[in-house]
Write an enzyme that holds these catalytic residues in place. Structure first.
Site, PDB file in Angstrom:
ATOM      1  N   CYS A  22       0.765  -1.024   0.008  1.00  0.00           N
ATOM      2  CA  CYS A  22       0.169  -0.069   0.141  1.00  0.00           C
ATOM      3  C   CYS A  22       0.872   1.393   0.097  1.00  0.00           C
ATOM      4  CB  CYS A  22      -1.005  -0.023   1.391  1.00  0.00           C
ATOM      5  SG  CYS A  22      -1.760   1.190   1.438  1.00  0.00           S
ATOM      6  N   THR A  35       0.712   3.583   2.122  1.00  0.00           N
ATOM      7  CA  THR A  35       0.922   3.901   3.607  1.00  0.00           C
ATOM      8  C   THR A  35       2.309   2.909   3.830  1.00  0.00           C
ATOM      9  OG1 THR A  35      -1.299   3.882   4.142  1.00  0.00           O
ATOM     10  CG2 THR A  35       0.252   3.276   5.991  1.00  0.00           C
ATOM     11  N   HIS A  55       5.326   4.924   2.372  1.00  0.00           N
ATOM     12  CA  HIS A  55       5.531   6.236   3.331  1.00  0.00           C
ATOM     13  C   HIS A  55       6.294   5.681   4.428  1.00  0.00           C
ATOM     14  CE1 HIS A  55       3.295   9.276   1.531  1.00  0.00           C
ATOM     15  NE2 HIS A  55       2.398   8.566   1.442  1.00  0.00           N
ATOM     16  N   CYS A 111     -12.865   0.935  18.863  1.00  0.00           N
ATOM     17  CA  CYS A 111     -13.170   0.672  20.256  1.00  0.00           C
ATOM     18  C   CYS A 111     -14.353  -0.269  20.497  1.00  0.00           C
ATOM     19  CB  CYS A 111     -13.155   2.062  20.992  1.00  0.00           C
ATOM     20  SG  CYS A 111     -14.489   2.808  20.657  1.00  0.00           S
ATOM     21  N   CYS A 117     -17.610   3.586  21.538  1.00  0.00           N
ATOM     22  CA  CYS A 117     -18.024   5.088  21.528  1.00  0.00           C
ATOM     23  C   CYS A 117     -19.404   5.093  20.514  1.00  0.00           C
ATOM     24  CB  CYS A 117     -17.001   5.685  20.606  1.00  0.00           C
ATOM     25  SG  CYS A 117     -16.997   5.285  18.850  1.00  0.00           S
ATOM     26  N   CYS A 166     -19.524   3.539  17.245  1.00  0.00           N
ATOM     27  CA  CYS A 166     -19.472   2.391  17.158  1.00  0.00           C
ATOM     28  C   CYS A 166     -20.780   1.640  17.810  1.00  0.00           C
ATOM     29  CB  CYS A 166     -18.225   1.674  18.221  1.00  0.00           C
ATOM     30  SG  CYS A 166     -16.471   2.103  17.479  1.00  0.00           S
ATOM     31  N   CYS A 185     -15.451   5.362  13.899  1.00  0.00           N
ATOM     32  CA  CYS A 185     -14.562   5.521  15.179  1.00  0.00           C
ATOM     33  C   CYS A 185     -13.334   6.487  15.343  1.00  0.00           C
ATOM     34  CB  CYS A 185     -14.258   3.920  15.678  1.00  0.00           C
ATOM     35  SG  CYS A 185     -13.493   3.816  17.257  1.00  0.00           S
ATOM     36  N   ARG A 243      -0.115   3.943 -16.096  1.00  0.00           N
ATOM     37  CA  ARG A 243      -1.339   3.684 -14.998  1.00  0.00           C
ATOM     38  C   ARG A 243      -2.732   4.160 -16.065  1.00  0.00           C
ATOM     39  NH1 ARG A 243       0.813   5.428  -9.313  1.00  0.00           N
ATOM     40  NH2 ARG A 243       1.576   3.203  -8.797  1.00  0.00           N
ATOM     41  N   LEU A 286      -5.877  11.944  -0.222  1.00  0.00           N
ATOM     42  CA  LEU A 286      -5.084  12.648   1.124  1.00  0.00           C
ATOM     43  C   LEU A 286      -4.097  13.627   0.658  1.00  0.00           C
ATOM     44  CD1 LEU A 286      -5.804  12.700   4.050  1.00  0.00           C
ATOM     45  CD2 LEU A 286      -3.819  11.181   4.424  1.00  0.00           C
ATOM     46  N   ILE A 300     -13.967  10.570   2.260  1.00  0.00           N
ATOM     47  CA  ILE A 300     -14.081   9.182   2.446  1.00  0.00           C
ATOM     48  C   ILE A 300     -12.730   8.603   3.140  1.00  0.00           C
ATOM     49  CG2 ILE A 300     -14.290   6.980   1.328  1.00  0.00           C
ATOM     50  CD1 ILE A 300     -16.466   8.487   0.928  1.00  0.00           C
TER      51      ILE A 300
END
Length: 344
Positions: free
Chosen positions: A38, A40, A43, A93, A96, A99, A107, A200, A266, A288
């Site tokens: 990913c 992430t 990074h 969690c 909350c 949730c 959450c 791409r 993001l 989103i």
């Protein structure tokens, strides 16, 4: 067991021997078969500003995976040893307001697998049974490994009705390409996707995009694409996948009055948009994050059962020992999704 670890607070990853994860009464131990790389993970490997804020070392990375259940805790009832499973990587969690109301994807105390707790770039991973998705229908293992980002694409694309609509997608990364495939499968009339990577954009065409535009070229812009397709009032639905300021501005400029934008990309920092145009054109902008648990997962499975083909977005597969080459390819602008094989 072997695992890919962010061992030090510096660029790089380390393939190491670590203890197998423990699991409690409500948990499931999973033998990992395949994982997806990913953004992430990229990074964290490069150890950029976001990663330095989000990750404490040492940490086993990875949140996109498919595997086989190896053991279950004493209180687990609906998951059995031998089941083929993927995992929802947002651990919530459960207490909350959101949730308790069934809106677990909202959450405020979410912990990310492979970011806030040890993840799936390993021979085994442990998860709460409530985060395990059992694949009841036959599924390609590589596709099952990318259910997490597929879910991001589905959540974004299906935020608004698509039947007969004209859809603009900015950003042809793997999730943008999957969103294009979902939009066409869900009944969109035209799907136009933009990017600056010819490779791409070619993948997006294979996935079903009506037009794939290289916005680094002056040959054709989004307004030109509208004329080419015979659109008179602009796009009905926008899916912003890039996080780029210029992409969001272009999208706003090309939406019809009353258009709806779902924003997954993001941004790296704050940026300005023409809010007067958003107001006077009555454009809806919806943020989103992740997947709706577990409505999006049901939708993903049904889309695949209905013939949606995600294989064009998967462009490389490596054994986990070759993780450096896999990460190098994943970080290029030439690739789609890259798979790490842990089955050996």
């Amino acid at each position: 067991m072997k695992a890919l670890v962010k061992q030090k607070a510096e660029p790089g990853l380390w393939l190491m021997d670590v203890p197998e994860p423990e699991y409690g009464d409500g948990d499931v131990l999973i033998k990992v078969l395949r994982t997806g790389i990913c953004g992430t993970d990229l990074h964290i490997r490069s150890w950029d500003g976001w990663a330095r804020q989000a990750v404490t070392t040492p940490r086993v990375l990875g949140h996109e995976f498919v595997g086989e259940v190896a053991a279950v805790g004493a209180a687990v009832q609906d998951v059995a040893i031998g089941d083929l499973v993927s995992g929802e990587g947002h651990l919530v969690c459960g207490k909350c307001r959101n949730c308790l109301a069934g809106r677990r994807h909202l959450c405020r105390s979410t912990v990310g697998l492979g970011v806030g707790r040890d993840g799936a770039f390993a021979q085994y991973v442990s998860l709460p049974a409530a985060n395990v998705w059992v694949h009841r229908a036959e599924v390609n293992l590589d596709v099952a490994a990318i259910f997490d980002p597929f879910g991001n694409a589905v959540h974004t694309a299906l935020s608004f009705p698509l039947v007969g609509e004209d859809v603009l997608i900015t950003g042809a990364g793997p999730i943008g390409i999957m969103a294009a495939a979902v939009a066409r499968h869900a009944g969109a009339r035209n799907v136009v996707i933009t990017d600056v990577s010819p490779h791409r954009l070619a993948l997006a065409r294979k996935a079903g995009a009506t037009l794939a535009l290289d916005v680094s070229s002056a040959d054709i812009g989004i307004a030109d694409a509208q004329r080419q397709l015979g659109l008179k009032e602009g796009f009905d639905v926008g899916l912003e996948m890039s996080g780029r300021p210029e992409a969001m501005r272009d999208m706003v400029d090309n939406m019809t009055h009353g258009g709806r934008i779902a924003m997954l990309g993001l941004p790296a920092e704050e940026f300005a948009v023409d809010w007067s145009k958003i107001v006077t054109s009555m454009i809806t902008v919806k943020g989103i994050y992740g997947r709706e648990m577990f409505e999006t997962w049901y939708a993903m499975t049904v889309l695949l059962e209905g013939g949606l083909d995600l294989t064009p977005v998967i462009t490389g597969s490596y054994g986990y020992e070759d993780f450096d080459a896999a990460f190098d390819e994943a970080s290029s602008a030439r690739s789609g999704k890259i798979i790490l094989d842990w089955s050996a």
